[in-house]
Write a protein that holds these residues in place. Structure first.
Motif, short mmCIF file in Angstrom:
data_model
loop_
_atom_site.label_atom_id
_atom_site.label_comp_id
_atom_site.label_asym_id
_atom_site.label_seq_id
_atom_site.Cartn_x
_atom_site.Cartn_y
_atom_site.Cartn_z
N PHE A 1 74.00 0.10 121.88
CA PHE A 1 73.73 -1.29 121.57
C PHE A 1 74.80 -2.19 122.16
O PHE A 1 75.97 -1.81 122.26
CB PHE A 1 73.70 -1.51 120.05
CG PHE A 1 72.51 -0.93 119.36
CD1 PHE A 1 71.37 -1.69 119.13
CD2 PHE A 1 72.52 0.39 118.93
CE1 PHE A 1 70.27 -1.15 118.49
CE2 PHE A 1 71.42 0.93 118.28
CZ PHE A 1 70.30 0.15 118.06
N THR A 2 74.42 -3.40 122.53
CA THR A 2 75.36 -4.47 122.87
C THR A 2 74.92 -5.73 122.15
O THR A 2 73.72 -5.94 121.92
CB THR A 2 75.39 -4.74 124.38
OG1 THR A 2 74.05 -5.01 124.86
CG2 THR A 2 75.98 -3.57 125.14
N CYS A 3 75.88 -6.57 121.78
CA CYS A 3 75.58 -7.80 121.04
C CYS A 3 75.99 -8.99 121.89
O CYS A 3 77.08 -9.01 122.48
CB CYS A 3 76.32 -7.80 119.71
SG CYS A 3 75.83 -9.16 118.62
N HIS A 4 75.12 -10.02 121.96
CA HIS A 4 75.37 -11.19 122.80
C HIS A 4 75.17 -12.46 121.97
O HIS A 4 74.26 -12.53 121.13
CB HIS A 4 74.41 -11.24 123.99
CG HIS A 4 74.34 -9.97 124.77
ND1 HIS A 4 75.20 -9.67 125.80
CD2 HIS A 4 73.50 -8.91 124.67
CE1 HIS A 4 74.90 -8.49 126.31
NE2 HIS A 4 73.87 -8.01 125.64
N GLN A 5 76.00 -13.46 122.23
CA GLN A 5 75.77 -14.80 121.70
C GLN A 5 74.75 -15.49 122.59
O GLN A 5 74.92 -15.54 123.82
CB GLN A 5 77.08 -15.60 121.66
CG GLN A 5 78.09 -15.10 120.64
CD GLN A 5 77.66 -15.39 119.21
OE1 GLN A 5 76.96 -16.38 118.95
NE2 GLN A 5 78.06 -14.54 118.29
N VAL A 6 73.67 -16.02 122.01
CA VAL A 6 72.60 -16.64 122.79
C VAL A 6 72.16 -17.93 122.12
O VAL A 6 72.50 -18.20 120.96
CB VAL A 6 71.38 -15.70 122.93
CG1 VAL A 6 71.74 -14.44 123.70
CG2 VAL A 6 70.80 -15.35 121.56
N GLN A 7 71.41 -18.73 122.86
CA GLN A 7 70.74 -19.88 122.26
C GLN A 7 69.43 -19.35 121.68
O GLN A 7 68.41 -19.27 122.36
CB GLN A 7 70.48 -20.97 123.30
CG GLN A 7 69.94 -22.26 122.70
CD GLN A 7 69.81 -23.36 123.74
OE1 GLN A 7 70.49 -23.34 124.76
NE2 GLN A 7 68.94 -24.31 123.48
N ALA A 8 69.49 -18.98 120.41
CA ALA A 8 68.42 -18.19 119.80
C ALA A 8 67.07 -18.90 119.83
O ALA A 8 66.03 -18.24 119.91
CB ALA A 8 68.80 -17.83 118.36
N SER A 9 67.06 -20.23 119.78
CA SER A 9 65.78 -20.95 119.75
C SER A 9 64.95 -20.68 120.99
O SER A 9 63.72 -20.80 120.97
CB SER A 9 66.04 -22.45 119.61
OG SER A 9 66.79 -22.93 120.71
N GLN A 10 65.60 -20.30 122.10
CA GLN A 10 64.85 -20.01 123.32
C GLN A 10 63.93 -18.81 123.13
O GLN A 10 62.91 -18.69 123.82
CB GLN A 10 65.81 -19.72 124.47
CG GLN A 10 66.61 -20.93 124.91
CD GLN A 10 67.51 -20.63 126.09
OE1 GLN A 10 67.63 -19.47 126.51
NE2 GLN A 10 68.15 -21.65 126.64
N TYR A 11 64.28 -17.93 122.20
CA TYR A 11 63.52 -16.69 122.05
C TYR A 11 62.29 -16.87 121.15
O TYR A 11 61.61 -15.90 120.83
CB TYR A 11 64.44 -15.58 121.55
CG TYR A 11 65.45 -15.19 122.60
CD1 TYR A 11 65.17 -14.17 123.50
CD2 TYR A 11 66.63 -15.88 122.75
CE1 TYR A 11 66.07 -13.84 124.51
CE2 TYR A 11 67.54 -15.56 123.75
CZ TYR A 11 67.25 -14.54 124.63
OH TYR A 11 68.14 -14.22 125.63
N ARG A 12 62.02 -18.12 120.76
CA ARG A 12 60.75 -18.43 120.12
C ARG A 12 59.94 -19.42 120.97
O ARG A 12 58.85 -19.84 120.58
CB ARG A 12 60.96 -19.00 118.72
CG ARG A 12 61.51 -20.42 118.68
CD ARG A 12 61.73 -20.93 117.27
NE ARG A 12 60.52 -20.97 116.49
CZ ARG A 12 59.64 -21.97 116.51
NH1 ARG A 12 59.82 -23.00 117.32
NH2 ARG A 12 58.57 -21.95 115.74
#
Length: 332
Positions: A243-254
């Motif tokens: 596993f790897t964990c990333h900080q993202v702009q989560a709203s893009q994934y909806r």
């Protein structure tokens, strides 16, 4: 080889008609699961059968009975407990649903079971489609193209387990007794108590990912328990089993549920796969292109694939040629 193929095709027809025995079904799915080419061949047989099959009158009656109890488009505010179906009835009803809804539906509900008990519901979306469903516990699920969501016919506020193959965005309703909601994928499980998150787990993709917008979720994998926080994407590498964990702009994934394509950073190869599913086409990247090259892309409207690629050619130096469902992308 041809003789074996003819035998498997015969079993597939028995399966579509609901006349397959358990040993035959096991033989069929050993073949289907052996490789991607076998799976694609099976889907072609299925499509050909659906276009030529004429359902029996008793199967039509079963479908009409089921249709009265399930709201297919626009979500499902209430799901009554279905009666038990045998394997043959279940497959036959599923086949009729596909025939009736083929072309333009948002999704397909089918009832299936490898054994007479328990029975399952499945929400299936083809390439080029997406669908939405409200489960009986109040949870809302959007299902992306080429995805399947399964859950038992006794799904309720105390039994909140679903199985996902593909991509789905969840808005999980929190229960007063804190009964968790469990999403099972082919790689790991996601445990939720009330939150908004996106899960991508296509079996053919090298990675599976869970992205959290609100709340908190735990990912369970072989005895490990990993917490995901808002704004994080936990990504699982199928080959490395890590596993790897990333900080993202989560709203893009909806964004996909609103018909938008929005990525701060995406590789050309991954974008080609996502566009192929979204528009139900096959995108072929020329070997001169760098599939790992990343860039930002944002399109806010429901563009056609041709409009999208013309806009994309303004971002990166590409040209494309379309031949039916096949699209060939090369350097300019």
């Amino acid at each position: 080889m041809e003789l074996e193929k003819e035998n498997i095709h015969r079993l597939a027809v028995h399966y579509f008609e609901g006349n397959i025995t358990l040993p035959e079904e096991e033989e069929l799915f050993r073949f289907v699961n052996a490789c991607t080419d076998n799976y694609e061949m099976f889907r072609l047989w299925e499509k050909g059968w659906m276009q030529s099959a004429v359902p029996a009158q008793d199967v039509v009656s079963e479908w009409k009975h089921l249709q009265r109890r399930v709201w297919i488009q626009g979500g499902m505010p209430e799901m009554l407990r279905p009666k038990r179906y045998s394997l043959r009835q279940a497959v036959a009803v599923a086949a009729v649903i596909v025939v009736v809804l083929l072309g333009g539906s948002y999704g397909i509900f089918s009832l299936f079971s490898k054994q007479a008990d328990p029975a399952y519901f499945a929400l299936v979306t083809a390439y080029g489609e997406k669908s939405r469903v409200m489960l009986t516990d109040g949870t809302v699920v959007w299902l992306n193209a080429g995805s399947t969501l399964r859950y038992a016919d006794n799904f309720n506020a105390k039994n909140r387990v679903v199985e996902l193959e593909g991509e789905a965005y969840f808005e999980v309703e929190k229960q007063s007794d804190k009964t968790p909601f469990l999403v099972k994928t082919g790689c790991y499980d996601v445990v939720v108590k009330g939150t908004k998150f996106n899960v991508t787990s296509y079996p053919e993709d090298p990675f599976s990912a869970t992205t959290l917008l609100e709340g908190a979720v735990d990912v369970l994998y072989q005895g490990r328990q990993m917490e995901v926080k808002p704004g994080e994407m936990l990504c699982f590498d199928r080959e490395k089993k890590d596993f790897t964990c990333h900080q993202v702009q989560a709203s893009q994934y909806r964004s996909w549920i609103e018909g938008r394509v929005e990525y701060d950073e995406i590789a050309l190869g991954e974008l080609a796969v996502r566009l192929s599913r979204k528009y139900d086409v096959k995108i072929h990247l020329d070997t001169t292109l760098d599939k790992d090259a990343t860039f930002r892309v944002t399109l806010r409207n429901e563009e056609t694939i041709d409009q999208f690629l013309r806009a994309l050619s303004d971002i990166i130096p590409i040209r494309f040629e379309r031949q039916g469902q096949d699209i060939y992308i090369r350097k300019q």
